[in-house]
Design an enzyme around this catalytic site. Structure first.
Site, PDB file in Angstrom:
ATOM      1  N   GLY A  10       0.862  -1.182   0.000  1.00  0.00           N
ATOM      2  CA  GLY A  10       0.000   0.000   0.000  1.00  0.00           C
ATOM      3  C   GLY A  10       0.892   1.223   0.000  1.00  0.00           C
ATOM      4  O   GLY A  10       1.666   1.437   0.942  1.00  0.00           O
ATOM      5  N   GLY A  11       0.828   1.966  -1.078  1.00  0.00           N
ATOM      6  CA  GLY A  11       1.703   3.140  -1.212  1.00  0.00           C
ATOM      7  C   GLY A  11       0.915   4.431  -1.163  1.00  0.00           C
ATOM      8  O   GLY A  11       1.221   5.395  -1.855  1.00  0.00           O
ATOM      9  N   GLY A  12      -0.125   4.449  -0.341  1.00  0.00           N
ATOM     10  CA  GLY A  12      -0.955   5.647  -0.220  1.00  0.00           C
ATOM     11  C   GLY A  12      -0.381   6.596   0.813  1.00  0.00           C
ATOM     12  O   GLY A  12       0.834   6.755   0.944  1.00  0.00           O
ATOM     13  N   GLY A  15       1.465   4.633   3.683  1.00  0.00           N
ATOM     14  CA  GLY A  15       2.604   3.951   3.069  1.00  0.00           C
ATOM     15  C   GLY A  15       3.740   4.921   2.756  1.00  0.00           C
ATOM     16  O   GLY A  15       4.913   4.630   2.993  1.00  0.00           O
ATOM     17  N   ARG A  83     -11.433   5.713   5.476  1.00  0.00           N
ATOM     18  CA  ARG A  83     -12.812   6.153   5.702  1.00  0.00           C
ATOM     19  C   ARG A  83     -13.104   7.485   5.035  1.00  0.00           C
ATOM     20  O   ARG A  83     -12.224   8.320   4.889  1.00  0.00           O
ATOM     21  CB  ARG A  83     -13.036   6.347   7.203  1.00  0.00           C
ATOM     22  CG  ARG A  83     -13.237   5.084   7.925  1.00  0.00           C
ATOM     23  CD  ARG A  83     -13.809   5.359   9.290  1.00  0.00           C
ATOM     24  NE  ARG A  83     -12.775   5.738  10.249  1.00  0.00           N
ATOM     25  CZ  ARG A  83     -13.045   6.175  11.472  1.00  0.00           C
ATOM     26  NH1 ARG A  83     -14.292   6.335  11.852  1.00  0.00           N
ATOM     27  NH2 ARG A  83     -12.065   6.457  12.302  1.00  0.00           N
ATOM     28  N   ARG A  89     -15.417   2.554  10.757  1.00  0.00           N
ATOM     29  CA  ARG A  89     -14.356   1.670  10.258  1.00  0.00           C
ATOM     30  C   ARG A  89     -14.959   0.394   9.678  1.00  0.00           C
ATOM     31  O   ARG A  89     -14.452  -0.171   8.721  1.00  0.00           O
ATOM     32  CB  ARG A  89     -13.379   1.341  11.385  1.00  0.00           C
ATOM     33  CG  ARG A  89     -12.567   2.536  11.866  1.00  0.00           C
ATOM     34  CD  ARG A  89     -11.615   2.149  12.979  1.00  0.00           C
ATOM     35  NE  ARG A  89     -10.802   3.258  13.462  1.00  0.00           N
ATOM     36  CZ  ARG A  89     -11.171   4.093  14.429  1.00  0.00           C
ATOM     37  NH1 ARG A  89     -12.347   3.950  15.013  1.00  0.00           N
ATOM     38  NH2 ARG A  89     -10.373   5.071  14.812  1.00  0.00           N
ATOM     39  N   ASN A  96     -12.277  -3.861   1.970  1.00  0.00           N
ATOM     40  CA  ASN A  96     -10.914  -4.102   2.430  1.00  0.00           C
ATOM     41  C   ASN A  96     -10.624  -5.586   2.660  1.00  0.00           C
ATOM     42  O   ASN A  96      -9.470  -6.020   2.534  1.00  0.00           O
ATOM     43  CB  ASN A  96     -10.614  -3.254   3.668  1.00  0.00           C
ATOM     44  CG  ASN A  96     -10.397  -1.791   3.283  1.00  0.00           C
ATOM     45  OD1 ASN A  96     -10.433  -1.455   2.102  1.00  0.00           O
ATOM     46  ND2 ASN A  96     -10.161  -0.941   4.261  1.00  0.00           N
ATOM     47  N   ILE A 119      -2.172  -2.619   9.263  1.00  0.00           N
ATOM     48  CA  ILE A 119      -2.706  -1.308   9.664  1.00  0.00           C
ATOM     49  C   ILE A 119      -4.106  -1.081   9.087  1.00  0.00           C
ATOM     50  O   ILE A 119      -4.911  -0.345   9.639  1.00  0.00           O
ATOM     51  CB  ILE A 119      -1.759  -0.164   9.206  1.00  0.00           C
ATOM     52  CG1 ILE A 119      -0.350  -0.346   9.766  1.00  0.00           C
ATOM     53  CG2 ILE A 119      -2.314   1.192   9.623  1.00  0.00           C
ATOM     54  CD1 ILE A 119       0.602   0.806   9.470  1.00  0.00           C
ATOM     55  N   HIS A 176      -9.990  -1.736  17.911  1.00  0.00           N
ATOM     56  CA  HIS A 176      -9.725  -0.412  17.341  1.00  0.00           C
ATOM     57  C   HIS A 176     -11.027   0.146  16.776  1.00  0.00           C
ATOM     58  O   HIS A 176     -11.217   0.279  15.582  1.00  0.00           O
ATOM     59  CB  HIS A 176      -8.671  -0.540  16.230  1.00  0.00           C
ATOM     60  CG  HIS A 176      -8.265   0.779  15.645  1.00  0.00           C
ATOM     61  ND1 HIS A 176      -7.812   1.821  16.395  1.00  0.00           N
ATOM     62  CD2 HIS A 176      -8.231   1.218  14.358  1.00  0.00           C
ATOM     63  CE1 HIS A 176      -7.517   2.839  15.602  1.00  0.00           C
ATOM     64  NE2 HIS A 176      -7.773   2.501  14.358  1.00  0.00           N
TER      65      HIS A 176
END
Ligand code: TXD
Length: 321
Positions: A10-12, A15, A83, A89, A96, A119, A176
């Site tokens: 995940g390169g968001g 990330g 979100r 969540r 997801n 995460i 969480h």
């Protein structure tokens, strides 16, 4: 000694910050993976071009090819959607879960010996699903939530008392979600109970309790508070910092005691679920769950939070995951 390797799936938003923190601290080589073509390559090129300024060495790569994660010591997963305002969540569950399924299959295939920190939200369900699909031992699969939730609680306490956040110890247990359990009785300022400091500040026990209740509620809703302000996306600096503190404890075998979304085998009276509890993190991943005594109220809140986690996991199972 060869350098350690951390792969980020995940390169968001999170990330990207993870990659930057790892690079700046020279913790390990970094592989940033995303399914979006060119995105991880672009972020890594940008980051590498800061290396002379920030004085860091290390191998950084961006990729759309899972093969590149092979040999990873640690894999940190942020793949998934964040979100939108008004979403809980749990609304993210189906989308997801589908993403996590493909991530788990690929991580098992290409990095079968890695330690995995999840995460992606809904966190407790995503960790459970990753472990189920990968079959990795529980001490090598866990989630990040508690370090961040505890840091949020500590931040609010520091602001309220006008003292350095460095002296605050605060611990949040449970899932969480909105049922998480900030532990009031254990919160302290270098050993001094926070409640005592509040009572002295206000010279009024009831007022002190009201102030603490407000901080506890703000902690539980803190993720949503950021989502509401950002309007697109959710918190990213703090979740990245939190996961890095966990990764660092593992890489350096620090044996820090951190709140971790960990698989429980009877600890805290919970059997067979991932829930946020303190754990020792070292080179083997979770080396021990640290139990502590809870009074009746705290245990009640914990039971309520565990119930929410169970419902979430059952929903996921019902949906076929
Ligand atoms: O403390 C915590 N655990 C959290 C968790 C705190 C805040 C946010 N938290 C959750 O992390 C959030 O709800 C999301 O589920 C994740 C990631 O948040 P981020 O803000 O980084 O989301 P982005 O910016 O949308 O990035 C997600 C990236 C994006 O680049 C997608 O292209 C990518 O995930 N993505 C994938 N990568 C790999 N493989 C697949 N299948 C995939 N699908 C999407």
């Amino acid at each position: 000694m060869s350098r350690k390797k951390i792969s980020l799936i995940g390169g968001g938003q999170i990330g990207g910050v993870l990659a930057q923190l790892i690079a700046q601290r020279e913790l390990a080589d970094v592989v940033l993976f995303d399914i979006v073509p060119d995105l991880p390559q672009g972020k890594i090129l940008d980051l590498a071009e800061a290396s002379r300024i920030d004085n860091f060495d290390g191998k950084l790569s961006g990729t759309n090819n899972y093969e590149d994660i092979s040999g990873s010591d640690i894999v940190i997963i942020t793949a998934g959607l964040p979100r939108k305002p008004g979403m809980s969540r749990d609304d993210l569950l189906v989308t997801n879960a589908n993403i996590m399924k493909s991530v788990a299959e690929n991580v098992s295939k290409y990095a079968p010996n890695s330690i995995v920190i999840v995460i992606s939200n809904p966190l407790d369900a995503m960790v459970t699903l990753f472990q189920k699909i990968s079959g990795f031992p529980n001490h090598r699969v866990f989630g990040q939530a508690g370090v961040l939730d505890s840091s949020r609680f500590a931040t609010f306490i520091a602001w309220e008392l006008g003292v350095s956040v460095k002296d605050i110890n605060a611990l949040v247990l449970g899932g969480h979600g909105d049922t998480m359990v900030p532990l009031i009785r254990y919160a302290n300022v270098n050993g001094i109970p926070v409640m005592e400091m509040l009572e002295r500040k206000y010279n009024d026990k009831q007022k002190a309790e009201e102030v603490m209740t407000a901080m506890v509620e703000r902690t539980k809703m803190a993720g949503g508070e950021v989502v509401k302000l950002l309007k697109t996306g959710s918190a990213f600096y703090s979740p990245a910092s939190a996961a890095i503190s966990m990764a660092e404890s593992i890489l350096k075998d620090e044996k820090r005691v951190l709140p971790v979304c960990a698989y429980l085998n009877g600890e805290f009276g919970v059997n067979g679920y991932y829930v946020g509890v303190p754990a020792i993190l070292g080179s083997n991943g979770i080396e021990k769950i640290v139990e502590l005594s809870l009074n009746e109220t705290e245990q009640g809140l914990m039971n309520n939070s565990v119930k929410a986690v169970k419902e979430l996991v059952e929903d996921m199972t019902r949906l076929g995951f």
